[in-house]
Design a protein around this motif. Structure first.
Motif, short mmCIF file in Angstrom:
data_model
loop_
_atom_site.label_atom_id
_atom_site.label_comp_id
_atom_site.label_asym_id
_atom_site.label_seq_id
_atom_site.Cartn_x
_atom_site.Cartn_y
_atom_site.Cartn_z
N VAL A 4 0.84 -1.19 0.00
CA VAL A 4 0.00 0.00 0.00
C VAL A 4 0.87 1.24 0.00
O VAL A 4 1.77 1.38 0.84
N GLN A 5 0.64 2.11 -0.96
CA GLN A 5 1.31 3.41 -1.01
C GLN A 5 0.31 4.46 -0.55
O GLN A 5 -0.62 4.81 -1.28
N PRO A 6 0.45 4.97 0.69
CA PRO A 6 -0.53 5.93 1.19
C PRO A 6 -0.58 7.21 0.34
O PRO A 6 0.44 7.64 -0.20
N HIS A 23 1.52 8.49 -8.36
CA HIS A 23 1.75 7.19 -7.74
C HIS A 23 3.12 6.65 -8.10
O HIS A 23 3.72 5.89 -7.32
N ALA A 202 -6.78 -0.17 3.03
CA ALA A 202 -6.38 0.92 2.15
C ALA A 202 -7.44 2.01 2.19
O ALA A 202 -8.64 1.71 2.18
N ASP A 206 -5.31 5.91 -1.81
CA ASP A 206 -4.10 5.12 -1.63
C ASP A 206 -3.91 4.24 -2.85
O ASP A 206 -4.88 3.88 -3.54
#
Length: 233
Positions: A4-6, A23, A202, A206
């Motif tokens: 997960v990329q916040p 992203h 998520a 995100d």
């Protein structure tokens, strides 16, 4: 693998008319750990002020999908194409041997969209553009664009890429299982709402990368609008 990329850690670019989050590495934002997922190279989260937009500029050998979340975007290109894509719908541009296009927000309110770039599976195709409206009814995720052989008869915009884009709004508590084939990865973003992806939480906007998993199990912790790209590694 679930990563997960916040939203708070996305790349950022802001000027007087554009508020963008990246992203993956794009423009002045560069992170060697964020260079894309499989053939997916760009996922930009853009807010465009009313009466502004991207003036004419060129692209080549890239499949570019625009998913409009709020408002609308008006496309113009040097092939004579012009059209307006509203929230919930998408447009696909095949850059191919070369295209010059502009994207404008001609509305009275901000336009919010995802701009998604995918590497083509062959170079030098004829450039082109298309947009399509899709029904918003129904449960689960709907196929909106695809270049996979298995989807050639589907009611979806074509892509010159081994990839597919799905989207849908899940009600609170609704679950969806998406089968991810061998040698494929998925990247998904909740445009709104909160979800759990294979037991990993998520939040809104995100980014979630899924690799090495046979299924993507989605649970809507609240009503959530999901955009998912399935792409070859």
């Amino acid at each position: 693998m679930i990563h997960v990329q916040p939203f708070s850690r996305l790349g950022r670019f802001t000027n007087d008319w554009l508020n963008a989050r990246h992203h993956f590495s794009f423009g002045s934002y560069h992170d060697p750990r964020r260079m894309g997922v499989g053939g997916l190279r760009v996922w930009n989260d853009d807010e465009i002020a009313p009466g502004t937009g991207f003036d004419p500029h060129p692209h080549r050998d890239m499949e570019i999908i625009t998913y409009v979340r709020d408002g609308a975007i008006t496309h113009r290109d040097n092939l004579g194409n012009e059209g307006r894509t509203e929230a919930g719908d998408i447009q696909v541009m095949h850059a191919g041997t070369g295209i010059v296009h502009a994207e404008y927000n001609l509305e009275r309110t901000p336009t919010r969209l995802f701009q998604i770039w995918i590497m083509p599976n062959r170079q030098g195709v004829a450039p082109g553009w298309g947009t399509k409206r899709f029904p918003r009814q129904g449960a689960g995720l709907a196929l909106l664009a695809s270049g996979r052989e298995s989807d050639k008869t589907a009611d979806a915009l074509p892509l010159h890429a081994d990839a597919a884009l799905y989207a849908g709004t899940l009600k609170a508590g609704e679950t969806v299982r998406y089968a991810l084939g061998a040698g494929r990865v998925a990247y998904l973003v909740p445009a709104s709402g909160r979800v759990t992806v294979n037991e990993v939480a998520a939040g809104t906007r995100d980014g979630v990368a899924v690799a090495g998993e046979p299924f993507v199990d989605l649970v809507a912790d609240e009503e959530a609008e999901i955009v998912l790209v399935d792409v070859a590694e």
